[in-house]
Write an enzyme that holds these catalytic residues in place. Structure first.
Site, short mmCIF file in Angstrom:
data_model
loop_
_atom_site.label_atom_id
_atom_site.label_comp_id
_atom_site.label_asym_id
_atom_site.label_seq_id
_atom_site.Cartn_x
_atom_site.Cartn_y
_atom_site.Cartn_z
N ASP A 146 0.87 -1.17 0.00
CA ASP A 146 0.00 0.00 0.00
C ASP A 146 0.91 1.23 0.00
OD1 ASP A 146 -2.25 1.71 0.48
OD2 ASP A 146 -1.56 1.82 2.56
N ASP A 180 -0.05 5.14 0.95
CA ASP A 180 -0.22 6.11 2.06
C ASP A 180 -0.37 5.41 3.41
OD1 ASP A 180 -0.21 8.07 0.06
OD2 ASP A 180 -2.37 7.87 -0.23
MG LIG Z 1 -2.89 3.25 3.53
#
Ligand SMILES: [Mg+2]
Ligand SMILES: [Zn+2]
Length: 421
Positions: free
Chosen positions: A252, A254
């Site tokens: 992932d 952020d």
């Molecule tokens: Mg995230």
């Protein structure tokens, strides 16, 4: 399709032979480099070679002859004087009337040639450049590409202070159409990367970067011969060919790699979380692919356009590069399902197949990179990430604490120690 091998250039003095040899004749794991190249191409049905020789070229001709011993056909062009990497091609317009591969004679490489050729033909490219992400973009010549691989520009080093870009660099292997040869002046010194390609781009030719994680290394220093020889012997060179499936760590973005700031909409807001670059560097070293899969509803919500998102990702690659790490690819979902806001971009306000927890980005990456999902991993800071991993059928999906220093590093350490035991 012909394979042109550029094997001119200077001679090299090596201990094992104790005399001067052209670089292409340096033995690695028991065979001259150029012989490895010929055998690799021959295995895939490419049997027609044109070798450009220069200083000490007679050694190459004496060794390879007409190629009979390898079941291939070899012709030669002997350079009268060194004209750079491209100069000799200017004399070969009559002999190169169809698309052809260009290899350098001092490179150990094992790639799926058919796959690259398909890429070249599907895009009707004039030139396809084999590129890969590099872990020191700040002092490398960068090939800047759009999302579809179309080359937008070349950024040659040295780069100005504060320079931000994607991290892809030329790996010195190409497919050219005869249109490229028209941009080479006969009898003048020129280099493929520094002169010919920039000119082709300026004159509107279609140049594409073919981004691949396959093995390709040129011979720089003596310890490099050692390392590359070891890579051949251990099977690493062949294993990285696209024909073989690979393992990946999906990441992932952020909250996992860079700080979650709630809807990151500007490149200036990118800030790496402590330990993230180190974690990705370890993935890079392991031979697994590092692939980012990120939901970016900022597009659907019209907080950020595709150009800015591209700058955000270039910035991420630059920051990682400053710490010796790189990701192989970034996949993002620009969609969002809930519509009804005045400023939104309606066409992206849809129920899509890529927004996590759906597995669409992972399954697409698996197809495009020949990844074995059942041997791969997902790491993220949210429930959606975790579920996307499960839905894609990865071996293990790991949830880490958002923005926590070294959380990604610990997760990667766990994966790598598990693999060794
Ligand atoms: Mg995230
Ligand atoms: Zn989507």
């Amino acid at each position: 399709m012909k394979v042109v091998i550029i094997a001119g250039g200077q001679g090299t003095r090596i201990r094992s032979v104790n005399s001067e040899v052209p670089k292409a004749m340096i033995p690695v794991a028991g065979k001259p480099i150029i012989e490895w190249e010929i055998e690799m191409a021959k295995r895939q049905g490419f049997e027609d070679f044109l070798i450009i020789t220069g200083y000490l070229g007679e050694q190459i001709r004496a060794y390879l002859g007409n190629g009979e011993r390898w079941g291939v056909k070899i012709e030669y062009y002997q350079e009268e004087q060194p004209l750079g990497t491209a100069g000799a091609l200017g004399y070969l317009k009559d002999r190169l009337t169809e698309d052809f591969f260009v290899f350098y004679g001092d490179t150990i490489v094992d790639i799926d040639m058919q796959r690259m050729m398909d890429f070249h033909r599907e895009r009707e490219a004039d030139a396809t450049l084999f590129v890969h992400p590099n872990d020191h973009p700040y002092d490398s010549d960068i090939v800047d590409m759009a999302a579809d691989g179309k080359v937008r520009g070349f950024f040659l080093k040295p780069h100005p202070e504060g320079f931000v870009s994607h991290n892809t660099v030329n790996a010195s292997l190409f497919i050219f159409s005869p249109t490229v040869l028209e941009r080479i002046e006969v009898g003048k010194k020129s280099h493929i990367e520094k002169n010919v390609l920039p000119r082709c781009l300026a004159e509107g030719l279609r140049l594409f970067g073919y981004n691949s994680p396959e093995y390709i290394k040129d011979m720089g220093t003596p310890d490099r011969y050692e390392a590359v020889g070891e890579d051949i012997r251990s099977g690493r060179v062949e294993k990285m060919n696209f024909k073989n499936s690979r393992k990946a760590v999906f990441l992932d973005r952020d909250g996992t790699i860079n700080r979650e700031v709630n809807l990151l909409d500007k490149a200036e807001k990118i800030e790496l979380i402590e330990g993230a670059a180190e974690a990705i560097r370890r993935i890079n070293k392991s031979g697994m692919l590092a692939i980012v899969v990120t939901n970016q509803p900022v597009i659907a919500r019209n907080l950020c356009d595709f150009d800015e998102l591209d700058r955000i990702h270039a910035t991420l690659e630059t920051r990682l590069g400053e710490e010796g790490a790189y990701v192989n690819a970034i996949y993002y979902c620009p969609h969002h399902p809930d519509s009804g806001y005045p400023e939104e971009r309606k066409e992206y306000k849809i129920e899509c197949e890529c927004r996590k927890p759906k597995p669409g980005m992972l399954t697409r990456a698996a197809k495009e990179w020949n990844i074995d999902l059942s041997e791969s991993y997902m790491i993220g800071d949210g429930k959606r990430d975790y579920e996307a991993g499960i839905n894609a059928g990865v071996k293990r999906s790991i949830m880490i604490e958002q923005n926590a220093p070294n959380a990604l590093l610990h997760a990667v350490e766990e994966i790598l120690s598990g693999r060794n035991s």
